[in-house]
Design a protein around this motif. Structure first.
Motif, PDB file in Angstrom:
ATOM      1  N   LYS A 102      33.482   3.948 -38.112  1.00  0.00           N
ATOM      2  CA  LYS A 102      34.707   3.499 -38.755  1.00  0.00           C
ATOM      3  C   LYS A 102      34.534   3.650 -40.253  1.00  0.00           C
ATOM      4  O   LYS A 102      33.437   3.437 -40.794  1.00  0.00           O
TER       5      LYS A 102
ATOM      6  N   ASP B 132      30.950   4.783 -41.187  1.00  0.00           N
ATOM      7  CA  ASP B 132      29.992   3.708 -40.937  1.00  0.00           C
ATOM      8  C   ASP B 132      29.742   3.591 -39.435  1.00  0.00           C
ATOM      9  O   ASP B 132      30.679   3.542 -38.629  1.00  0.00           O
ATOM     10  N   LEU B 133      28.481   3.514 -39.051  1.00  0.00           N
ATOM     11  CA  LEU B 133      28.134   3.321 -37.646  1.00  0.00           C
ATOM     12  C   LEU B 133      28.224   1.831 -37.316  1.00  0.00           C
ATOM     13  O   LEU B 133      27.362   1.040 -37.703  1.00  0.00           O
ATOM     14  N   ILE B 134      29.271   1.452 -36.614  1.00  0.00           N
ATOM     15  CA  ILE B 134      29.421   0.048 -36.230  1.00  0.00           C
ATOM     16  C   ILE B 134      28.763  -0.230 -34.883  1.00  0.00           C
ATOM     17  O   ILE B 134      28.610  -1.394 -34.487  1.00  0.00           O
ATOM     18  N   SER B 135      28.386   0.820 -34.169  1.00  0.00           N
ATOM     19  CA  SER B 135      27.605   0.725 -32.941  1.00  0.00           C
ATOM     20  C   SER B 135      26.999   2.099 -32.711  1.00  0.00           C
ATOM     21  O   SER B 135      27.365   3.063 -33.384  1.00  0.00           O
ATOM     22  N   PRO B 136      26.074   2.226 -31.761  1.00  0.00           N
ATOM     23  CA  PRO B 136      25.490   3.557 -31.512  1.00  0.00           C
ATOM     24  C   PRO B 136      26.507   4.595 -31.064  1.00  0.00           C
ATOM     25  O   PRO B 136      26.219   5.795 -31.100  1.00  0.00           O
ATOM     26  N   PHE B 137      27.722   4.154 -30.678  1.00  0.00           N
ATOM     27  CA  PHE B 137      28.693   5.085 -30.134  1.00  0.00           C
ATOM     28  C   PHE B 137      30.038   5.040 -30.860  1.00  0.00           C
ATOM     29  O   PHE B 137      31.014   5.619 -30.372  1.00  0.00           O
ATOM     30  N   ALA B 138      30.116   4.362 -31.989  1.00  0.00           N
ATOM     31  CA  ALA B 138      31.410   4.234 -32.670  1.00  0.00           C
ATOM     32  C   ALA B 138      31.208   4.236 -34.175  1.00  0.00           C
ATOM     33  O   ALA B 138      30.207   3.726 -34.692  1.00  0.00           O
TER      34      ALA B 138
ATOM     35  N   ARG C 184      23.144   1.897 -45.606  1.00  0.00           N
ATOM     36  CA  ARG C 184      23.932   1.702 -44.396  1.00  0.00           C
ATOM     37  C   ARG C 184      23.824   2.922 -43.480  1.00  0.00           C
ATOM     38  O   ARG C 184      23.808   4.059 -43.957  1.00  0.00           O
TER      39      ARG C 184
END
Length: 437
Positions: A222, A214-220, A190
């Motif tokens: 969680k 965890d990278l849930i988007s390139p900018f966020a 992941r």
């Protein structure tokens, strides 16, 4: 136990000891006639020792002394490459010393993610600074094999784990700085930013846990999941195939985890609690922290085989003096008991030096070191057995590397000349190196 008396041992070689009360002329006569010899270091005795017995003696030397004696001759220099000597070392070497390894670098979360074109080229080769709490001395270690773009994340069993700084699947390297080996692990599955990393190493197994961010988007990011790596000499391995979900509302600073009796522990912030991961059950749980409403800068360490919580206590609305306290997690796994406090006079000094910046802690064996954040030379050592607190001497190696803006990051470290489990990892690394290439 009887007192050792050298004069009670009959030596096969005659010797004469100079008498301090004798006249100077007699002493001169003795010296000129070469009668004075050392009965314990006579080369006619020691030159007859079998090489196997000499190797056993060398195997008991602490690491600094071992690397000094390697300079004596070619044979001793090559012992670190000798399989027979390393097998003997693993059999007879005494209990590993509880030392500490420090690095000086900026906290990863002090800067924003950088792209591949400019990241990792800012630092020279890594240096580590080994602290011996028994003699209060420092030693320098080179990590020249570690490429740029990696930061120290954890340590166990003589190996130091470095994690890639770039966002995405994490690449991990296990380094033994004493013998200059570098072993890669398969990349995680992941994508993550700055996860928490736990490592435990034995002679026949390696367990690694990578959790959170965890990278849930390139900018966020969680804190959602954790993934585990395992390999052992019995032929069982799991290359990040074991995943688990983290408890809800986790807020954990990136860094290492503490491993005690089958569980990894890390500190959860806002509100304060402790996260525990049971490796066998693949399950996470929360443990309530003591006095959680009054804690400041809490840290988890492992000391004497126990999980220890170290934190400053500040009850602003109550008539209780500020203090730094230690709690031990009991065998039930949910209850904490206070085990010690920093002396009040010393805490006043420590608080003045710390200035509200917070502190980090690392424990090993009977020792705990408390390091002021943002500092390169301000740290206190607590010795459980002697029940004493004292400032440790500053590292003599040029302000720990001279990296402006850096701070000390410490790890428990056991100097080892041999880590047999890396042979299993080397077999795994070959196909992944060709695949990535």
């Amino acid at each position: 136990m009887e007192t050792f008396n050298p004069s009670s041992i009959a030596l096969p070689i005659p010797y004469t000891l100079a008498n301090p009360s004798a006249s100077s002329s007699n002493s001169t006569t003795l010296i000129n006639s070469n009668i004075i010899t050392s009965p314990w270091m006579d080369p006619r005795i020691w030159s007859r020792l079998p090489p196997r017995l000499v190797d056993r003696v060398i195997a008991f030397l602490p690491p600094p002394a071992f690397f000094r004696v390697r300079l004596v001759c070619k044979r001793w220099y090559g012992l670190v490459f000798s399989n027979s000597f390393l097998e003997l070392y693993l059999q007879v070497s005494p209990h590993r010393p509880h030392w500490f390894l420090f690095f000086n670098h900026k906290s990863l979360k002090n800067y924003v993610y950088k792209n591949n074109n400019n990241h990792g080229s800012e630092r020279p080769n890594y240096e580590g600074y080994l602290f011996n709490p028994y003699e209060m001395t420092w030693h320098r270690l080179s990590f020249a094999l570690v490429p740029p773009g990696f930061s120290p994340a954890s340590s166990s069993g003589g190996l130091v784990c470095f994690s890639s700084d770039e966002a995405g699947s994490k690449s991990l390297l296990l380094c033994n700085p004493l013998v200059g080996t570098l072993t890669p692990l398969p990349p995680t599955l992941r994508p993550r930013l700055f996860p928490w990393i736990g490592l435990t190493v034995t002679n026949i197994s390696v367990d690694v846990v990578v959790a959170g961010d965890d990278l849930i988007s390139p900018f966020a990011v969680k804190n959602l999941t954790a993934e585990s790596f395992h390999i052992d000499g019995g032929g069982f391995y799991s290359m990040w195939g074991t995943t688990s979900s983290l408890p809800r509302l986790c807020s954990v600073e990136s860094g290492g985890m503490v491993y005690v009796e089958g569980r990894f522990y890390c500190m959860n912030y806002n509100p304060f609690s402790v996260l525990a991961y049971d490796v066998a059950a693949n399950h996470w749980c929360k443990i309530q922290a003591p006095m959680r409403r009054f804690l400041r800068s809490p840290n988890l360490v492992k000391s004497r085989g126990n999980t220890i919580l170290v934190a400053a206590v500040e009850k602003s609305k109550l008539n209780v003096p500020k203090s730094l306290r230690l709690w031990g997690l009991q065998s039930c796994g949910t209850t904490w008991v206070e085990i010690d406090r920093m002396p009040q006079q010393l805490y006043v000094q420590f608080e003045e030096v710390e200035g509200g910046r917070g502190f980090s802690c690392v424990g090993h064996g009977e020792f705990i070191i408390i390091v002021v954040r943002g500092s390169q030379d301000k740290a206190i050592l607590f010795d459980f057995y002697r029940k004493r607190w004292l400032w440790i001497p500053p590292c003599p190696f040029g302000h720990l590397g001279g990296d402006s803006g850096g701070e000390l990051h410490g790890f428990a470290y056991e100097p080892r000349l041999a880590t047999p489990v890396t042979a299993l990892l080397d077999q795994l690394a070959l196909p992944f190196q060709s695949f990535n290439g």
